[in-house]
Scaffold this motif. Structure first.
Motif, PDB file in Angstrom:
ATOM      1  N   GLU A  94     -23.342  -0.140  -4.900  1.00 34.85           N
ATOM      2  CA  GLU A  94     -23.012  -0.636  -6.333  1.00 34.85           C
ATOM      3  C   GLU A  94     -24.218  -0.835  -7.038  1.00 34.85           C
ATOM      4  O   GLU A  94     -24.425  -0.833  -8.404  1.00 34.85           O
ATOM      5  CB  GLU A  94     -22.361  -2.200  -6.042  1.00 34.85           C
ATOM      6  N   SER A  95     -25.282  -1.052  -6.490  1.00 37.20           N
ATOM      7  CA  SER A  95     -26.587  -1.412  -6.879  1.00 37.20           C
ATOM      8  C   SER A  95     -27.274   0.046  -7.487  1.00 37.20           C
ATOM      9  O   SER A  95     -28.306   0.012  -8.445  1.00 37.20           O
ATOM     10  CB  SER A  95     -27.500  -1.727  -5.990  1.00 37.20           C
ATOM     11  N   GLY A  96     -26.620   1.169  -7.325  1.00 40.98           N
ATOM     12  CA  GLY A  96     -27.029   2.212  -7.954  1.00 40.98           C
ATOM     13  C   GLY A  96     -27.951   3.024  -6.778  1.00 40.98           C
ATOM     14  O   GLY A  96     -28.042   4.386  -7.067  1.00 40.98           O
ATOM     15  N   ALA A  97     -28.287   2.567  -5.651  1.00 40.80           N
ATOM     16  CA  ALA A  97     -28.941   3.269  -4.551  1.00 40.80           C
ATOM     17  C   ALA A  97     -28.163   4.435  -4.164  1.00 40.80           C
ATOM     18  O   ALA A  97     -26.711   4.107  -4.283  1.00 40.80           O
ATOM     19  CB  ALA A  97     -29.344   2.354  -3.731  1.00 40.80           C
ATOM     20  N   ILE A  98     -28.826   5.375  -3.868  1.00 40.04           N
ATOM     21  CA  ILE A  98     -28.009   6.446  -3.109  1.00 40.04           C
ATOM     22  C   ILE A  98     -28.699   6.637  -1.646  1.00 40.04           C
ATOM     23  O   ILE A  98     -29.729   6.832  -1.465  1.00 40.04           O
ATOM     24  CB  ILE A  98     -28.292   7.753  -4.080  1.00 40.04           C
ATOM     25  N   LEU A  99     -27.739   6.775  -0.757  1.00 41.25           N
ATOM     26  CA  LEU A  99     -28.227   6.798   0.501  1.00 41.25           C
ATOM     27  C   LEU A  99     -27.723   8.136   1.192  1.00 41.25           C
ATOM     28  O   LEU A  99     -26.596   8.542   1.361  1.00 41.25           O
ATOM     29  CB  LEU A  99     -27.529   5.665   1.589  1.00 41.25           C
ATOM     30  N   PRO A 100     -28.680   9.084   1.704  1.00 39.76           N
ATOM     31  CA  PRO A 100     -28.426  10.245   2.322  1.00 39.76           C
ATOM     32  C   PRO A 100     -27.835  10.159   3.782  1.00 39.76           C
ATOM     33  O   PRO A 100     -28.511   9.021   4.284  1.00 39.76           O
ATOM     34  CB  PRO A 100     -29.590  11.173   2.139  1.00 39.76           C
ATOM     35  N   PHE A 101     -27.192  10.849   4.284  1.00 40.57           N
ATOM     36  CA  PHE A 101     -26.691  10.735   5.589  1.00 40.57           C
ATOM     37  C   PHE A 101     -26.433  12.087   6.459  1.00 40.57           C
ATOM     38  O   PHE A 101     -26.289  13.105   5.805  1.00 40.57           O
ATOM     39  CB  PHE A 101     -25.399   9.713   5.817  1.00 40.57           C
ATOM     40  N   ASP A 102     -26.582  12.197   7.654  1.00 35.49           N
ATOM     41  CA  ASP A 102     -26.311  13.192   8.546  1.00 35.49           C
ATOM     42  C   ASP A 102     -25.122  13.151   8.929  1.00 35.49           C
ATOM     43  O   ASP A 102     -24.412  14.060   9.329  1.00 35.49           O
ATOM     44  CB  ASP A 102     -27.447  13.532   9.447  1.00 35.49           C
ATOM     45  N   ALA A 103     -24.597  11.715   9.534  1.00 35.79           N
ATOM     46  CA  ALA A 103     -23.424  11.303   9.884  1.00 35.79           C
ATOM     47  C   ALA A 103     -23.399   9.990   9.464  1.00 35.79           C
ATOM     48  O   ALA A 103     -24.035   9.290   9.214  1.00 35.79           O
ATOM     49  CB  ALA A 103     -23.449  11.203  11.341  1.00 35.79           C
ATOM     50  N   LEU A 104     -21.978   9.681   9.019  1.00 35.79           N
ATOM     51  CA  LEU A 104     -21.453   8.531   8.408  1.00 35.79           C
ATOM     52  C   LEU A 104     -20.521   7.613   9.023  1.00 35.79           C
ATOM     53  O   LEU A 104     -19.419   8.396   9.767  1.00 35.79           O
ATOM     54  CB  LEU A 104     -21.035   8.819   7.091  1.00 35.79           C
ATOM     55  N   LEU A 105     -20.371   6.489   9.449  1.00 29.63           N
ATOM     56  CA  LEU A 105     -19.111   5.747  10.204  1.00 29.63           C
ATOM     57  C   LEU A 105     -18.633   4.856   9.241  1.00 29.63           C
ATOM     58  O   LEU A 105     -19.598   3.754   8.630  1.00 29.63           O
ATOM     59  CB  LEU A 105     -19.872   5.218  11.344  1.00 29.63           C
ATOM     60  N   LEU A 106     -17.517   4.712   9.176  1.00 26.59           N
ATOM     61  CA  LEU A 106     -16.546   3.922   8.271  1.00 26.59           C
ATOM     62  C   LEU A 106     -16.097   2.688   9.216  1.00 26.59           C
ATOM     63  O   LEU A 106     -15.380   2.924   9.901  1.00 26.59           O
ATOM     64  CB  LEU A 106     -15.723   4.583   7.408  1.00 26.59           C
ATOM     65  N   CYS A 107     -16.607   1.459   8.982  1.00 22.27           N
ATOM     66  CA  CYS A 107     -15.952   0.437   9.613  1.00 22.27           C
ATOM     67  C   CYS A 107     -15.572  -0.569   8.610  1.00 22.27           C
ATOM     68  O   CYS A 107     -16.253  -1.579   8.477  1.00 22.27           O
ATOM     69  CB  CYS A 107     -17.147  -0.310  10.440  1.00 22.27           C
ATOM     70  N   LEU A 108     -14.578  -0.244   7.674  1.00 14.50           N
ATOM     71  CA  LEU A 108     -14.377  -1.138   6.570  1.00 14.50           C
ATOM     72  C   LEU A 108     -13.288  -2.369   6.694  1.00 14.50           C
ATOM     73  O   LEU A 108     -13.092  -2.882   6.122  1.00 14.50           O
ATOM     74  CB  LEU A 108     -13.718  -0.026   5.553  1.00 14.50           C
ATOM     75  N   GLY A 109     -12.755  -2.420   7.922  1.00 12.32           N
ATOM     76  CA  GLY A 109     -11.577  -3.326   8.133  1.00 12.32           C
ATOM     77  C   GLY A 109     -10.508  -3.336   7.662  1.00 12.32           C
ATOM     78  O   GLY A 109      -9.929  -2.222   6.931  1.00 12.32           O
ATOM     79  N   ALA A 110     -10.140  -4.468   7.140  1.00 11.40           N
ATOM     80  CA  ALA A 110      -8.642  -4.815   6.546  1.00 11.40           C
ATOM     81  C   ALA A 110      -8.938  -5.985   5.473  1.00 11.40           C
ATOM     82  O   ALA A 110      -9.632  -6.759   5.618  1.00 11.40           O
ATOM     83  CB  ALA A 110      -7.588  -4.986   7.356  1.00 11.40           C
ATOM     84  N   ALA A 111      -8.003  -5.907   4.754  1.00 15.70           N
ATOM     85  CA  ALA A 111      -8.057  -7.003   3.730  1.00 15.70           C
ATOM     86  C   ALA A 111      -6.689  -7.779   3.533  1.00 15.70           C
ATOM     87  O   ALA A 111      -5.681  -7.180   3.795  1.00 15.70           O
ATOM     88  CB  ALA A 111      -8.262  -6.310   2.246  1.00 15.70           C
ATOM     89  N   PRO A 112      -6.681  -8.894   3.441  1.00 13.64           N
ATOM     90  CA  PRO A 112      -5.225  -9.535   3.451  1.00 13.64           C
ATOM     91  C   PRO A 112      -4.292  -9.385   2.278  1.00 13.64           C
ATOM     92  O   PRO A 112      -4.717  -9.255   1.154  1.00 13.64           O
ATOM     93  CB  PRO A 112      -5.955 -11.354   3.359  1.00 13.64           C
ATOM     94  N   ARG A 113      -3.019  -9.270   2.631  1.00 11.22           N
ATOM     95  CA  ARG A 113      -2.269  -8.797   1.675  1.00 11.22           C
ATOM     96  C   ARG A 113      -1.943 -10.168   0.726  1.00 11.22           C
ATOM     97  O   ARG A 113      -1.818 -11.141   1.509  1.00 11.22           O
ATOM     98  CB  ARG A 113      -0.911  -8.536   2.369  1.00 11.22           C
ATOM     99  N   HIS A 114      -1.698  -9.892  -0.402  1.00  4.92           N
ATOM    100  CA  HIS A 114      -1.570 -10.928  -1.169  1.00  4.92           C
ATOM    101  C   HIS A 114      -0.109 -10.828  -1.965  1.00  4.92           C
ATOM    102  O   HIS A 114       0.652 -10.126  -1.834  1.00  4.92           O
ATOM    103  CB  HIS A 114      -2.433 -10.722  -2.607  1.00  4.92           C
ATOM    104  N   LEU A 115       0.520 -12.060  -2.196  1.00  6.74           N
ATOM    105  CA  LEU A 115       1.963 -12.357  -2.744  1.00  6.74           C
ATOM    106  C   LEU A 115       1.900 -11.679  -4.038  1.00  6.74           C
ATOM    107  O   LEU A 115       0.873 -11.877  -5.043  1.00  6.74           O
ATOM    108  CB  LEU A 115       2.424 -13.675  -2.604  1.00  6.74           C
ATOM    109  N   ALA A 116       3.044 -11.303  -4.502  1.00  4.12           N
ATOM    110  CA  ALA A 116       3.310 -10.499  -5.780  1.00  4.12           C
ATOM    111  C   ALA A 116       3.987 -11.570  -6.656  1.00  4.12           C
ATOM    112  O   ALA A 116       4.331 -11.395  -7.972  1.00  4.12           O
ATOM    113  CB  ALA A 116       3.700  -9.281  -5.889  1.00  4.12           C
TER     114      ALA A 116
END
Ligand SMILES: Cc1cc2nc3c(=O)[nH]c(=O)nc-3n(C[C@H](O)[C@H](O)[C@H](O)COP(=O)(O)OP(=O)(O)OC[C@H]3O[C@@H](n4cnc5c(N)ncnc54)[C@H](O)[C@@H]3O)c2cc1C
Length: 404
Positions: A94-116
């Motif tokens: 979000e800051s604008g920084a760009i990170l190069p990678f050779d391997a990437l691991l996504l550990c993004l978790g879960a977010a609580p469901r909201h009522l509608a």
């Protein structure tokens, strides 16, 4: 040879992955990007001892800051990853920084469901996933406050027990006909319903919330059947959704979670994923699953880290999970779907008991309430895939291990 590994998500899985990578000799650049400001921390106490005030926030981090310094981990906390460019092998923050990678691991978790429903964003309505959520909830808890918990799952029930200990008046509203109906047998639901009622919690099942009402902040919960429950605070515990948008936007397949194979690899061989955000094949059960548990986040992150180092580890683990409510401990091991026999060990009215699930006489899952002995035996028996004698499984006088 990989020179840079980037991990997105500074939770249970992300923290474990950096640990494993360094322990296993990865000496390249290692970057952990997390959008929360805190060092990776444990979430289970957020509904238990942190919420009750027995455990301070300083005790929550999984590792000290010095661990990351000593292991040359570049910690980018309070940093949100907004885009993955699989072709150029870069992550944009979000800051604008760009990170190069050779391997990437996504550990993004879960977010609580909201009522509608109407009023769902009034002040005094809480969700519970992060330390910030738990801290905000704690500020609203005071003796005599009327707390309404929407959703009788683990998190809702654990929080209800904590609210009660802190002197709140507590009501739990559950849409299905029993609490924890998605994950445990009716005997276990009945046991915990009775435990909550004994502690003075009102449990109302088979009711759907239609609206939340209040002027400046929430004052009541209105159900579709017309019932109304006055509230000073509301906790919405109606499940979580895996965080997948980043992966989907990068063109990676997602379903209920980011789809990975048994090596924790996405459709892109340089991108892996682990923890609550993944949907993965379980070789033991022959089905795809998505789990929300500390053990899965921990072990899958380890396997993913090893596979980023080309170790070829198949992630094949029988899942387990725990929940603490009042003085009771629920331990669940295995996956019960597909069972052809369900047996009760011991009488719930007389103390600890377990519910055992068999398929072709093989134990595939067990739910233990205050019965850690059966749980420990079950972990071994499920792993070993042995056939059991159902008459012995259902007889609490016989050691479960002797039912082979
Ligand atoms: C209140 C509560 C009680 C629990 N109790 C138990 C229990 O008793 N037993 C049990 O086994 N499990 C329990 N769990 C579940 C357990 O905590 C989770 O399964 C575990 O934390 C999952 O780890 P994870 O690393 O996959 O996800 P998380 O720990 O959620 O970490 C994911 C991290 O990634 C960050 N992130 C997401 N997107 C981005 C992005 N674009 N950029 C940067 N960062 C990002 C998130 O903000 C988060 O910090 C509980 C969970 C909660 C919320």
């Amino acid at each position: 040879m990989k020179s840079t590994i980037v991990i997105i998500g500074g939770g249970q899985a992300g923290a474990q992955a950096v640990d494993t990578l360094r322990k296993e000799g990865f000496a390249g650049r290692l970057i952990l990007v997390g959008d929360e400001a805190q060092l990776p921390y444990q979430r289970p106490p957020l509904s238990k001892k942190f919420l009750s005030g027995e455990l301070a926030a300083e005790r929550l981090p999984l590792r000290h800051r010095s661990f990351y310094e000593e292991h040359a981990v570049e910690l980018l906390l309070g940093s949100r990853a907004v885009r993955i460019d699989a072709a150029s092998r870069t992550v944009a923050l979000e800051s604008g920084a760009i990170l190069p990678f050779d391997a990437l691991l996504l550990c993004l978790g879960a977010a609580p469901r909201h009522l509608a429903c109407p009023g769902a964003d009034l002040a005094g309505i809480h969700h519970l996933r992060t330390l910030a959520d738990a801290s905000s909830l704690r500020r609203d808890i005071e003796p005599g406050a009327r707390a309404v918990v929407i959703g009788g799952g683990y998190i809702g029930l654990e929080a209800a027990a904590t609210f009660r200990r802190l002197g709140c008046e507590v009501t739990v509203l559950e849409m299905t006909d029993r609490v924890m109906s998605r994950v445990v047998a009716p005997d276990v639901s009945d046991f915990f319903t009775a435990a909550h009622r004994t502690h003075g919690v009102e449990i109302v099942c088979a009711t759907a919330v239609a609206a939340l009402e209040g002027a400046a902040r929430v004052e009541r919960v209105v159900c579709a059947d017309g019932r109304r429950f006055d509230a000073d605070l509301v906790l919405v515990g109606v499940g979580s959704v895996p965080v997948t948008a980043l992966a989907a936007d990068a063109g990676l397949p997602v379903g209920d979670g980011i789809l990975v194979d048994e090596y924790c690899r996405t459709a892109d061989p340089a991108i892996f994923a682990a923890g609550d955000c993944t949907n993965f094949p379980s070789p033991h059960y022959g089905v795809r699953v998505r789990l929300e548990s500390v053990d899965n986040a921990f072990e899958q992150a380890k396997a993913a880290a090893l596979n980023m180092l080309d170790r070829g580890i198949v992630y094949d683990r029988v899942p387990w999970f725990w929940s603490d409510q009042y003085e009771h401990k629920l331990l669940i091991v295995g996956l019960s779907s597909g069972h052809d026999q369900r047996l009760l060990r011991a009488d719930p009215a007389t103390g600890g008991f377990s519910v055992c699930y068999l398929r072709n006489r093989e134990l595939i899952a067990l739910e233990a309430v205050d019965d850690s002995k059966s749980y420990m035996a079950a972990r071994k028996l499920i792993d070993a895939r042995v056939r059991l004698d159902p008459s012995k499984v259902g007889d609490a006088r016989v050691d479960l291990k002797a039912a082979v």
